[in-house]
Design a protein around this motif. Sequence first.
Motif, PDB file in Angstrom:
ATOM      1  N   ARG A 107       0.607  -1.260  -0.067  1.00 11.70           N
ATOM      2  CA  ARG A 107      -0.059   0.185   0.026  1.00 11.70           C
ATOM      3  C   ARG A 107       0.829   1.150  -0.114  1.00 11.70           C
ATOM      4  O   ARG A 107       2.211   1.272   0.571  1.00 11.70           O
ATOM      5  CB  ARG A 107      -1.042   0.061   1.184  1.00 11.70           C
ATOM      6  CG  ARG A 107      -2.135  -0.979   1.364  1.00 11.70           C
ATOM      7  CD  ARG A 107      -2.871  -0.826   2.345  1.00 11.70           C
ATOM      8  NE  ARG A 107      -3.296   0.410   2.534  1.00 11.70           N
ATOM      9  CZ  ARG A 107      -3.912   0.857   3.563  1.00 11.70           C
ATOM     10  NH1 ARG A 107      -3.596   0.450   4.650  1.00 11.70           N
ATOM     11  NH2 ARG A 107      -4.553   2.037   3.510  1.00 11.70           N
ATOM     12  N   THR A 108       0.417   2.484  -0.642  1.00  8.13           N
ATOM     13  CA  THR A 108       1.041   3.407  -0.560  1.00  8.13           C
ATOM     14  C   THR A 108       0.337   4.559   0.389  1.00  8.13           C
ATOM     15  O   THR A 108      -0.776   4.554   0.597  1.00  8.13           O
ATOM     16  CB  THR A 108       1.146   4.281  -2.208  1.00  8.13           C
ATOM     17  OG1 THR A 108      -0.378   4.428  -2.496  1.00  8.13           O
ATOM     18  CG2 THR A 108       1.707   2.934  -2.875  1.00  8.13           C
ATOM     19  N   LEU A 109       1.137   5.610   0.344  1.00 11.00           N
ATOM     20  CA  LEU A 109       0.657   7.018   1.419  1.00 11.00           C
ATOM     21  C   LEU A 109       1.173   8.100   0.966  1.00 11.00           C
ATOM     22  O   LEU A 109       2.333   7.928   0.698  1.00 11.00           O
ATOM     23  CB  LEU A 109       0.687   6.650   2.732  1.00 11.00           C
ATOM     24  CG  LEU A 109       0.013   7.505   3.790  1.00 11.00           C
ATOM     25  CD1 LEU A 109      -1.532   7.299   3.551  1.00 11.00           C
ATOM     26  CD2 LEU A 109       0.532   7.448   5.049  1.00 11.00           C
ATOM     27  N   SER A 110       0.413   8.919   0.439  1.00 19.22           N
ATOM     28  CA  SER A 110       1.137  10.272  -0.022  1.00 19.22           C
ATOM     29  C   SER A 110       0.634  11.664   1.111  1.00 19.22           C
ATOM     30  O   SER A 110      -0.323  11.664   1.351  1.00 19.22           O
ATOM     31  CB  SER A 110       0.621  10.606  -1.467  1.00 19.22           C
ATOM     32  OG  SER A 110       1.029  11.892  -1.759  1.00 19.22           O
ATOM     33  N   GLY A 111       1.705  12.297   1.305  1.00 19.99           N
ATOM     34  CA  GLY A 111       1.684  13.520   2.129  1.00 19.99           C
ATOM     35  C   GLY A 111       2.063  13.408   3.311  1.00 19.99           C
ATOM     36  O   GLY A 111       2.489  12.311   4.189  1.00 19.99           O
ATOM     37  N   ALA A 112       2.210  14.508   4.009  1.00 19.90           N
ATOM     38  CA  ALA A 112       2.415  14.786   5.521  1.00 19.90           C
ATOM     39  C   ALA A 112       1.223  14.584   6.294  1.00 19.90           C
ATOM     40  O   ALA A 112       0.543  15.499   6.777  1.00 19.90           O
ATOM     41  CB  ALA A 112       2.907  16.156   5.851  1.00 19.90           C
ATOM     42  N   GLN A 113       1.050  13.018   6.346  1.00 22.15           N
ATOM     43  CA  GLN A 113      -0.507  12.903   7.053  1.00 22.15           C
ATOM     44  C   GLN A 113      -0.197  12.799   8.616  1.00 22.15           C
ATOM     45  O   GLN A 113       0.874  12.678   9.127  1.00 22.15           O
ATOM     46  CB  GLN A 113      -0.690  11.241   6.461  1.00 22.15           C
ATOM     47  CG  GLN A 113      -1.089  11.110   5.095  1.00 22.15           C
ATOM     48  CD  GLN A 113      -2.343  11.706   4.532  1.00 22.15           C
ATOM     49  OE1 GLN A 113      -3.253  12.237   5.423  1.00 22.15           O
ATOM     50  NE2 GLN A 113      -2.584  11.965   3.385  1.00 22.15           N
ATOM     51  N   PRO A 114      -1.196  12.870   9.212  1.00 24.96           N
ATOM     52  CA  PRO A 114      -1.097  12.841  10.716  1.00 24.96           C
ATOM     53  C   PRO A 114      -0.871  11.794  11.044  1.00 24.96           C
ATOM     54  O   PRO A 114      -0.719  10.414  10.684  1.00 24.96           O
ATOM     55  CB  PRO A 114      -2.726  13.342  11.101  1.00 24.96           C
ATOM     56  CG  PRO A 114      -3.379  13.636  10.064  1.00 24.96           C
ATOM     57  CD  PRO A 114      -2.590  13.192   8.845  1.00 24.96           C
ATOM     58  N   SER A 115      -0.184  11.630  12.513  1.00 28.93           N
ATOM     59  CA  SER A 115       0.362  10.298  13.083  1.00 28.93           C
ATOM     60  C   SER A 115      -0.450   9.459  13.185  1.00 28.93           C
ATOM     61  O   SER A 115      -0.410   8.132  12.956  1.00 28.93           O
ATOM     62  CB  SER A 115       1.021  10.746  14.533  1.00 28.93           C
ATOM     63  OG  SER A 115       1.927  11.753  14.529  1.00 28.93           O
ATOM     64  N   SER A 116      -1.746   9.639  13.317  1.00 29.14           N
ATOM     65  CA  SER A 116      -2.918   8.589  13.367  1.00 29.14           C
ATOM     66  C   SER A 116      -2.965   8.008  11.912  1.00 29.14           C
ATOM     67  O   SER A 116      -3.368   6.838  12.209  1.00 29.14           O
ATOM     68  CB  SER A 116      -4.276   9.352  13.837  1.00 29.14           C
ATOM     69  OG  SER A 116      -4.615  10.228  12.966  1.00 29.14           O
ATOM     70  N   VAL A 117      -2.823   8.659  11.120  1.00 29.97           N
ATOM     71  CA  VAL A 117      -2.934   7.942  10.003  1.00 29.97           C
ATOM     72  C   VAL A 117      -1.762   7.071   9.587  1.00 29.97           C
ATOM     73  O   VAL A 117      -2.041   5.970   9.039  1.00 29.97           O
ATOM     74  CB  VAL A 117      -3.090   9.065   8.604  1.00 29.97           C
ATOM     75  CG1 VAL A 117      -2.998   8.187   7.438  1.00 29.97           C
ATOM     76  CG2 VAL A 117      -4.413   9.814   8.689  1.00 29.97           C
ATOM     77  N   PHE A 118      -0.609   7.397   9.862  1.00 30.25           N
ATOM     78  CA  PHE A 118       0.738   6.527   9.825  1.00 30.25           C
ATOM     79  C   PHE A 118       0.400   5.400  10.575  1.00 30.25           C
ATOM     80  O   PHE A 118       0.766   4.269  10.323  1.00 30.25           O
ATOM     81  CB  PHE A 118       1.678   7.453  10.060  1.00 30.25           C
ATOM     82  CG  PHE A 118       2.363   8.285   9.053  1.00 30.25           C
ATOM     83  CD1 PHE A 118       3.160   7.408   8.066  1.00 30.25           C
ATOM     84  CD2 PHE A 118       2.126   9.248   8.628  1.00 30.25           C
ATOM     85  CE1 PHE A 118       3.752   7.961   6.988  1.00 30.25           C
ATOM     86  CE2 PHE A 118       2.685   9.846   7.330  1.00 30.25           C
ATOM     87  CZ  PHE A 118       3.268   9.245   6.502  1.00 30.25           C
ATOM     88  N   ARG A 119       0.074   5.515  12.045  1.00 30.82           N
ATOM     89  CA  ARG A 119      -0.271   4.492  12.805  1.00 30.82           C
ATOM     90  C   ARG A 119      -1.136   3.218  12.119  1.00 30.82           C
ATOM     91  O   ARG A 119      -0.765   1.983  12.105  1.00 30.82           O
ATOM     92  CB  ARG A 119      -0.870   4.875  14.063  1.00 30.82           C
ATOM     93  CG  ARG A 119       0.348   5.611  15.072  1.00 30.82           C
ATOM     94  CD  ARG A 119      -0.301   5.724  16.506  1.00 30.82           C
ATOM     95  NE  ARG A 119       0.552   6.355  17.483  1.00 30.82           N
ATOM     96  CZ  ARG A 119       0.379   7.819  17.690  1.00 30.82           C
ATOM     97  NH1 ARG A 119      -0.362   8.600  16.956  1.00 30.82           N
ATOM     98  NH2 ARG A 119       1.470   8.155  18.478  1.00 30.82           N
TER      99      ARG A 119
END
Length: 250
Positions: A227-239
């Motif tokens: 899976r991918t993720l783009s941007g400076a997401q909040p910590s909760s999203v990264f967790r």
Amino acid sequence: MKSSKQSARFLTARRRLNRRLAVAAVAVVAFLGVVLAGHLTNGRRQVAAPTASPSASAGAGGARAGEFTFVRRAQADPMAVGAVDAPVVLVQWTDMRCPYCAVFNRETLPMLLKEYVDTGKLRIEVHDVAYFGEQSEQAAVAARAAAEQGKFFEFIRAVYKDAPEHKHPDLPRAKLIAYAQKAGVPDIAKFTTDLDDPGLRAAADASNSEAAQLGVTSVPFFVAGDRTLSGAQPSSVFRSYLDDAIAKAG
């Protein structure tokens, strides 16, 4: 006057040309749509995985079975942090002049290091890109020059610490040398010489080209598992994102 056969051939050729132009126009519009979407959302979007093939074999010093081939898992990799055998590798593409890369580095990376890297759950591997002109290209070389002396993460931390929130920082050569000093690069004379090293420039250029081939169109950009993720997401999203990848990795 043209014969009816000539007219028919002309109309057929014209229709084919119009079809080709229509297809080309659609492709251009689609491409611009992707680029504009990246800019309008400031890179804060979740997108499809880059078009790279998963590795077919496992083993130290390379991607494991099922991992994308751009996962390095190399011992003594100066642009990576975390155990080489961690369950999941978070691959990050970053530009030294990207304000959102700076936000991620300042606000989210410390949490990832404490909660995931230090506990052995995660390894982070960085790939540099240069999307914002010659200064981005030179900064990528500078980061690699710092990496030559084991100070890659210290260098990018120093650069991102001073980055403005909503615009690209100015990174002339003199500033890059000053950041190397802040980062504790031990041999500044060597660092300065390495800024002109054609080998480091070629490596940075190759990383940039690979990102384009993979379809990485905005930064910061991440891949963990499939899976991918783009941007400076909040910590909760990264967790949530990393917990899911770790669970899938078993």
